[in-house]
Design an enzyme around this catalytic site. Sequence first.
Site, PDB file in Angstrom:
ATOM      1  N   CYS A   2       1.518  -1.241   0.074  1.00 27.14           N
ATOM      2  CA  CYS A   2      -0.246   0.417   0.213  1.00 27.14           C
ATOM      3  C   CYS A   2       0.984   1.153   0.208  1.00 27.14           C
ATOM      4  CB  CYS A   2      -0.971   0.069   1.640  1.00 27.14           C
ATOM      5  SG  CYS A   2      -1.486  -1.428   1.426  1.00 27.14           S
ATOM      6  N   ARG A  27       2.752   1.143  -6.534  1.00 24.54           N
ATOM      7  CA  ARG A  27       2.647  -0.092  -4.826  1.00 24.54           C
ATOM      8  C   ARG A  27       1.102  -0.799  -4.376  1.00 24.54           C
ATOM      9  NH1 ARG A  27       6.583   2.210  -1.771  1.00 24.54           N
ATOM     10  NH2 ARG A  27       6.006   1.173   0.499  1.00 24.54           N
ATOM     11  N   TRP A  73      -2.776  -2.663  -1.199  1.00 23.52           N
ATOM     12  CA  TRP A  73      -3.029  -3.440  -1.288  1.00 23.52           C
ATOM     13  C   TRP A  73      -3.440  -4.602  -0.324  1.00 23.52           C
ATOM     14  CZ3 TRP A  73      -0.019  -7.940  -0.508  1.00 23.52           C
ATOM     15  CH2 TRP A  73       0.242  -9.006  -1.647  1.00 23.52           C
ATOM     16  N   ASN A  99      -0.178   0.108   6.661  1.00 27.88           N
ATOM     17  CA  ASN A  99       1.015  -0.257   5.295  1.00 27.88           C
ATOM     18  C   ASN A  99       1.675  -1.567   6.293  1.00 27.88           C
ATOM     19  OD1 ASN A  99       2.276  -1.844   3.513  1.00 27.88           O
ATOM     20  ND2 ASN A  99       2.942  -0.235   2.979  1.00 27.88           N
ATOM     21  N   GLY A 100       0.227  -3.016   5.777  1.00 22.56           N
ATOM     22  CA  GLY A 100       1.855  -3.745   6.565  1.00 22.56           C
ATOM     23  C   GLY A 100       0.445  -4.772   7.297  1.00 22.56           C
ATOM     24  N   GLU A 484      13.075 -14.886 -16.248  1.00 25.26           N
ATOM     25  CA  GLU A 484      12.577 -13.913 -16.393  1.00 25.26           C
ATOM     26  C   GLU A 484      11.622 -13.218 -17.302  1.00 25.26           C
ATOM     27  OE1 GLU A 484      12.522 -11.592 -14.402  1.00 25.26           O
ATOM     28  OE2 GLU A 484      12.429  -9.540 -15.000  1.00 25.26           O
ATOM     29  N   LYS A 488       8.158 -12.555 -16.975  1.00 24.65           N
ATOM     30  CA  LYS A 488       7.362 -10.959 -17.284  1.00 24.65           C
ATOM     31  C   LYS A 488       6.139 -11.264 -17.944  1.00 24.65           C
ATOM     32  CE  LYS A 488       8.833  -8.781 -15.883  1.00 24.65           C
ATOM     33  NZ  LYS A 488       9.952  -8.804 -14.328  1.00 24.65           N
ATOM     34  N   GLU A 491       3.229 -12.032 -16.212  1.00 25.72           N
ATOM     35  CA  GLU A 491       2.687 -10.996 -14.877  1.00 25.72           C
ATOM     36  C   GLU A 491       2.423  -9.472 -15.306  1.00 25.72           C
ATOM     37  OE1 GLU A 491       5.844  -9.295 -12.241  1.00 25.72           O
ATOM     38  OE2 GLU A 491       7.105  -8.683 -14.057  1.00 25.72           O
ATOM     39  N   HIS A 507      12.767 -33.827 -19.822  1.00 25.24           N
ATOM     40  CA  HIS A 507      12.699 -34.483 -18.568  1.00 25.24           C
ATOM     41  C   HIS A 507      10.656 -34.188 -17.985  1.00 25.24           C
ATOM     42  CE1 HIS A 507      16.361 -35.740 -18.164  1.00 25.24           C
ATOM     43  NE2 HIS A 507      16.928 -35.286 -18.471  1.00 25.24           N
ATOM     44  N   LYS A 606       4.080  -2.776  -6.372  1.00 23.72           N
ATOM     45  CA  LYS A 606       5.539  -3.027  -6.680  1.00 23.72           C
ATOM     46  C   LYS A 606       6.416  -3.435  -5.878  1.00 23.72           C
ATOM     47  CE  LYS A 606       9.214  -1.649  -9.548  1.00 23.72           C
ATOM     48  NZ  LYS A 606       8.953  -2.461 -10.086  1.00 23.72           N
TER      49      LYS A 606
END
Length: 611
Positions: A2, A27, A73, A99-100, A484, A488, A491, A507, A606
Amino acid sequence: MCGIVGYIGNRVASEVILKGLQRLEYRGYDSAGIAVINDDIKIVKVKGKVNMLVSLADDHNVSGHMGIGHTRWATHGEPNDVNAHPHTGATGKFALVHNGIIENYDVLRQDLEQKGHMFTGETDTEVLAHLIEEIHEMSDHDFFHSVQQALLQVEGTYGIAVIHKDNPDRIIVARKGSPLLIGVGENEHFIASDASPIIEYTKKVVYLEDGEMAVITSDGYEVSTLKDVLLTKEVHELAMSLEQIEKGGFPHFMLKEIFEQSDTIADCMRGRLMVHENRIQLGGLDGVVEKLANARRVIIAACGTSWHAGLVGEYLFEYLAHMPVEVEYASEFRYRQQLIDERDVMIVISQSGETADTLAALREAKKRGAMVLGICNVVGSTIARETDAGVYTHAGPEIGVASTKAFTAQVTILTMMAMLMGRETNVISDDYMRKLVKELRSVPAKIEEILKDTSDIEAIARLFTYAPNFLYLGRSYNFPVALEGALKLKEISYIHAEGYPAAEMKHGPIALIDEHMPVVVIAATDHTNDKMISNIEEVRARKGRLIAISSDGQSGVARHAEFNITIPEVHDCMTPLLTAVPLQLLSYYIAVNRKCDVDQPRNLAKSVTVE
Ligand code: M6R
């Protein structure tokens, strides 16, 4: 997670706060709200993006010269209007943004319910608002001490800002585990989770540390510990500019940040890659180079994209310096049997410098006597401050939630660190160093070359926009790049994608390959060229749609692949700096074609400041 913004001074508070929330929206963006005091406390909050809050605030009278705002968030309680912050207690005299996570919120809530408090939502934050109110009503504690006493009962993490109707000249803030800074102006003060909302008003900031509280008025601020010990805080000067946090003509921050990479890598090397002297100079590591070179082992801890950079680092340190390296998910590290001690060195990597899991790994390693070095982007962030030494990536603010320029900057730092270590451990000769220095110096121009014409990548993106799955394969330095590339795509476009070491395909994942499966093969390293061609053939034999990333000199790959994206040649160990770029672009164009919200993908934030 947040984002918090607060203002007290002569300006119209809602203007500063709403603009600040827009800058902080990366955020968290599932709901947003604002509270201002103008005789009474006025709160407007809504599920959805900050833009919705802006239009709603227009319809309500949120005038006043002090207030707080929040972009959320969700952790506890679904994203809806009620669970959005700010929260109040029963009387509505206090408003709070947080926030938390308040971990013992359930016990506190039950206790408050027994005392007659009625709750409207499911958030842990609402419990804290009621607790502050309860203490204030039932004791002779003033505003500040009511907040303080409430926080002493709280377990968990918080960055909070609280206002009180009867004390309209002050905002109380506190921090434990969630970043918060005070912006210092002339007869005005700001608070924010990071510097982006305040940069256009002031460059002077004071960072709150865990366990600290502050009273903020328009004329000043007073910081103390939770135990009432007054503190003198250093005022820092921000280096970032407003321009850096704006889109600069690009449709998305992510695209802007992809295109910035030749500059950010050059910035990252400036004053560190000493071409004429044929050496690496990392000022942030002065005094610890020998200890790092003699470490029993190096443990790299990070999350997400930064973890992928760490994996590239493992190959680099092993190859260039012959040093043993283990790469850990920071979130797993702290729950493992702890075998780390003062003979080891931990390197933590974090763009934001605030990732809770990475911070926890850092603290665990320090507790056990290991030296901890940091690779961070955000100057003054908690991780940067808590590490023993470290190197900044200097990539500038990264606003797009999908990390791009931070990754290549982290890999650039790791490359320079590995080269430095290679000299220290006598693995790299003078001549070889000269070659490496020259190659690394050539990287920014080569990225510019890749970015000059992106039409091939856009065309491939158009063809595969609606593919439901993607497979990414790479070997050696480019195995982490495969991970990576897949991250990308996942997300920002919500396409299921997996990254694998190319040889692992047979495999298991090979069972997935048919004529509908796009397979991205990162084949740019010379020393694995022949093996990659074999993997390409295996995919082709099963009719997979093959997209190769190869270098200028690898005509073999280009001939075997259905689509080929060519990158300039560079030393094998530096190929991740180039191969990452077309993969970022591929995921970007696919996401845009799918009309996804590229800069603010669903469910993501973020900076992940909760564990
Ligand atoms: O700020 P950090 O580098 O510590 O963040 C770590 C991850 O949360 C981050 O890399 C995340 O995976 C990004 N969304 C990737 O694009």
